[in-house]
Write a protein that holds these residues in place. Structure first.
Motif, short mmCIF file in Angstrom:
data_model
loop_
_atom_site.label_atom_id
_atom_site.label_comp_id
_atom_site.label_asym_id
_atom_site.label_seq_id
_atom_site.Cartn_x
_atom_site.Cartn_y
_atom_site.Cartn_z
N UNK A 1 -17.39 -19.86 -18.23
CA UNK A 1 -18.82 -19.97 -17.95
C UNK A 1 -19.45 -18.59 -18.11
N UNK A 2 -20.47 -18.54 -18.95
CA UNK A 2 -21.18 -17.29 -19.22
C UNK A 2 -22.40 -17.25 -18.31
N UNK A 3 -22.38 -16.36 -17.32
CA UNK A 3 -23.47 -16.26 -16.35
C UNK A 3 -24.00 -14.86 -16.24
N UNK B 1 -13.47 -23.83 -23.86
CA UNK B 1 -14.85 -24.31 -23.85
C UNK B 1 -15.72 -23.21 -23.26
N UNK B 2 -16.93 -23.05 -23.83
CA UNK B 2 -17.92 -22.08 -23.35
C UNK B 2 -19.09 -22.84 -22.75
N UNK B 3 -19.59 -22.34 -21.65
CA UNK B 3 -20.74 -22.98 -21.02
C UNK B 3 -21.80 -21.91 -20.74
N UNK B 4 -22.98 -22.13 -21.25
CA UNK B 4 -24.11 -21.21 -21.05
C UNK B 4 -24.84 -21.64 -19.78
N UNK B 5 -24.74 -20.84 -18.72
CA UNK B 5 -25.34 -21.19 -17.43
C UNK B 5 -26.77 -20.68 -17.35
N UNK B 6 -27.61 -21.33 -16.53
CA UNK B 6 -28.97 -20.81 -16.30
C UNK B 6 -28.91 -19.45 -15.62
N UNK C 1 -25.20 -21.36 -9.97
CA UNK C 1 -24.09 -21.08 -9.04
C UNK C 1 -23.02 -22.17 -9.11
N UNK C 2 -23.46 -23.44 -9.19
CA UNK C 2 -22.47 -24.52 -9.25
C UNK C 2 -21.69 -24.50 -10.56
N UNK C 3 -22.34 -24.09 -11.65
CA UNK C 3 -21.64 -24.02 -12.93
C UNK C 3 -20.58 -22.92 -12.91
N UNK C 4 -20.95 -21.78 -12.32
CA UNK C 4 -19.99 -20.68 -12.24
C UNK C 4 -18.78 -21.10 -11.40
#
Length: 541
Positions: free
Chosen positions: A62-64, A167-172, A186-189
């Motif tokens: 997760x990219x935060x 897998x990569x996830x672009x977080x808000x 926060x929940x994505x991280x």
């Protein structure tokens, strides 16, 4: 990662106990406990349980980071094409994008991770042109309101450029002005195997990225940091200062990558040169493709989250205990105040203080200047006033005892003197009707039902019950009329009705004040069950 079923059972039981914990009273630390509970649930539901159940599932990175850190551009550049929107206006803010290899699509299509996010299969619009009118007052507000009303969703993209197993996830933005976006980020991280925390040359010392870094250190997760948009002129100095901060924070062993401040590629596709992100891409690819590196990454994060439960669960249990203690304190104040009010009413009734004012006037004028109905009506009104004063005194005592207690405003029903008087009036008038009914029964049984004998008997009985020594003549008249046995039976039955009425009235008012608190079901069970579930989990580990 070789997990026994009993450990998963213990973890599931602990998850249920965390979910059941409530912190409704606005006490110091309650807001933090609610945040910690939500964060724990997110990590358990979105990461730990799914990872332990399926250790072979792809790594989720997760990219935060904070606003303007370049997270979306970084994700696009790692994939090699535009999959998520970058810029000031982000249509994907409420719809984060997850990118994986096509062969890994099935791992994320269902609710294995992030079960609360609805999957979106329609690709986002390709147009990313910046529209200045979108910032205009009316248009921007309407667009934002529409976005806020949309359901939570996760858009899945696939691309063969990503290695299998990653897998990569672009977080808000973690510091978004919209609270919901911050919570979502926060929940994505919390769902990540690998935290990729992005900051910039101008913001690397801000509080937001360091809060994330300290949290990552606390949980001992697999972490990598990216220092983005670093001007060439100060690259060495900024990197040195950032490294020093990491060392000072105990994060000196965290892999860190620097991306220079570069214009996006000339063809307008919003990508950085491949060389700028090659180091990070290779590092992530190695974690996905090398079994040993993959095991280290997943096991470290899983162990870190598991270990953190030992320090986080007691905090929740302590907050639950504080909530229960506050609830017990508030309930005790209400019960004590109304208990004293009940004792005061009984003393006043026994002393005949209800026979005052109009009631005393009608008693002195009975039977020549007042009839039975007037006497009984005045006695009823006097008893209503006495009970209303007692309830009001109890409410005053509660207000004084709860002054400055923020929990009282949430846990106790507001004072309602007008409503209380109306409710007390209904209860006392019901007592009067019951008194009249037993008078009729006794008169009929004694075969003395002559004209208004039942009305006179009810009035005399009411005076005898409420008048104390001043109405002793009422009891004597009943004994002369019916005999000592029947008169005693009338007093006993009427006294039981009166006692029941007094208790029911004040108990009802007490229960009304405490009803919101009782509805919260603040019991010590939450604290005990949290600690018990944690103990069982630690035993299984």
């Amino acid at each position: 990662m070789d997990v026994r079923p009993r450990l998963l059972d213990a973890l599931s039981a602990l998850r249920d106990r965390v979910d059941a914990a409530r912190f409704p009273l606005p006490l110091p630390g309650a807001a933090r406990a609610r945040r910690n509970r939500d964060e724990l649930l997110a990590q358990l539901d979105d990461y730990l349980v799914p990872r332990l159940c399926a250790p072979e599932a792809p790594l989720l990175a997760v990219v935060g980071g904070s606003t303007g850190a370049g997270k979306s551009t970084l994700v696009n550049s790692l994939v090699g094409r535009r999959v998520t929107e970058a810029g000031v206006l982000r249509p994907t803010t409420r719809t984060p994008v997850l990118v994986c290899h096509p062969d890994d699509h099935h791992w994320f299509a269902g609710p294995r991770v992030l079960p609360k996010l609805q999957r979106v299969w329609v690709p986002a619009q390709e147009s990313t042109a910046f529209d200045p009118e979108a910032l205009d007052g009316s248009g921007g507000a309407e667009a934002h309101e529409e976005s806020e009303s949309e359901p939570l969703a996760l858009r899945i993209e696939t691309d063969r450029a990503l290695p299998h197993g990653l897998a990569l996830l672009d977080a808000p933005d973690i510091d978004s002005l919209v609270a919901h976006n911050r919570d979502l980020a926060a929940s994505l991280i919390c769902a990540a195997d690998i935290w990729v925390l992005v900051t910039t040359a101008t913001r690397y010392a801000d509080a937001v990225p360091w809060h994330l870094l300290r949290t990552a250190k606390e949980y001992d997760v697999t972490l990598v940091t990216v220092l983005d948009r670093v001007p060439h002129q100060v690259a060495v100095e900024v990197s040195r200062q950032y490294d020093a901060l990491l060392e000072h924070a105990g994060l000196g062993d965290v892999p860190r990558f620097t991306i220079p401040e570069l214009p996006e590629s000339a063809d307008g596709n919003g990508l950085l040169p491949a060389t700028a992100v090659a180091g990070l891409r290779d590092w992530l690819a190695q974690r996905a493709e090398d079994p040993a590196a993959r095991t280290v990454a997943t096991a470290r994060t899983a162990r870190g989250v598991l270990s953190s439960l030992g320090s986080r669960l007691p905090g929740l249990a302590g907050a639950s205990a504080v909530q229960h203690a506050a609830a017990v304190r508030l309930l005790a104040r209400v019960e004590d105040a109304y208990g004293r009010a009940a004792r005061r009413v009984r003393r006043e009734v026994e002393a005949g203080e209800a026979l005052a004012g109009d009631a005393l006037t009608h008693w002195r004028g009975y039977p020549h200047d007042s009839n039975p109905d007037e006497l009984l009506t005045s006695l009823t009104a006097s008893l209503i006033a006495l009970l209303s004063c007692a309830a009001d005194a109890a409410d005053e005592e509660i207000a004084a005892g709860c002054a400055g207690d923020p929990a009282a405003e949430v846990a106790l029903a507001p004072r309602d003197p007008d409503g209380a008087s109306a409710r007390i009036g209904v209860a006392v008038r019901r007592w009067r009707r019951c008194l009249e009914e037993i008078a009729q029964e006794e008169v009929r049984a004694a075969e003395r039902d002559r004209g208004t004998e039942a009305e006179r008997t009810a009035a005399l009985l009411g005076a005898a019950l409420l008048g104390g020594r001043r109405a002793a003549a009422a009891g004597e008249t009943l004994a002369e009329t019916f005999g000592a046995g029947i008169a005693l039976r009338l007093r006993d039955r009427g006294g039981e009705l009166l006692t029941d009425c007094l208790e029911r009235v004040l108990d009802s008012e007490r229960d009304r004040r405490a009803a919101p608190l009782e509805a919260l079901e603040m019991t010590p069970d939450h604290q005990v069950e949290l600690i018990a579930a944690l103990s069982l989990l630690q035993k299984e580990r």
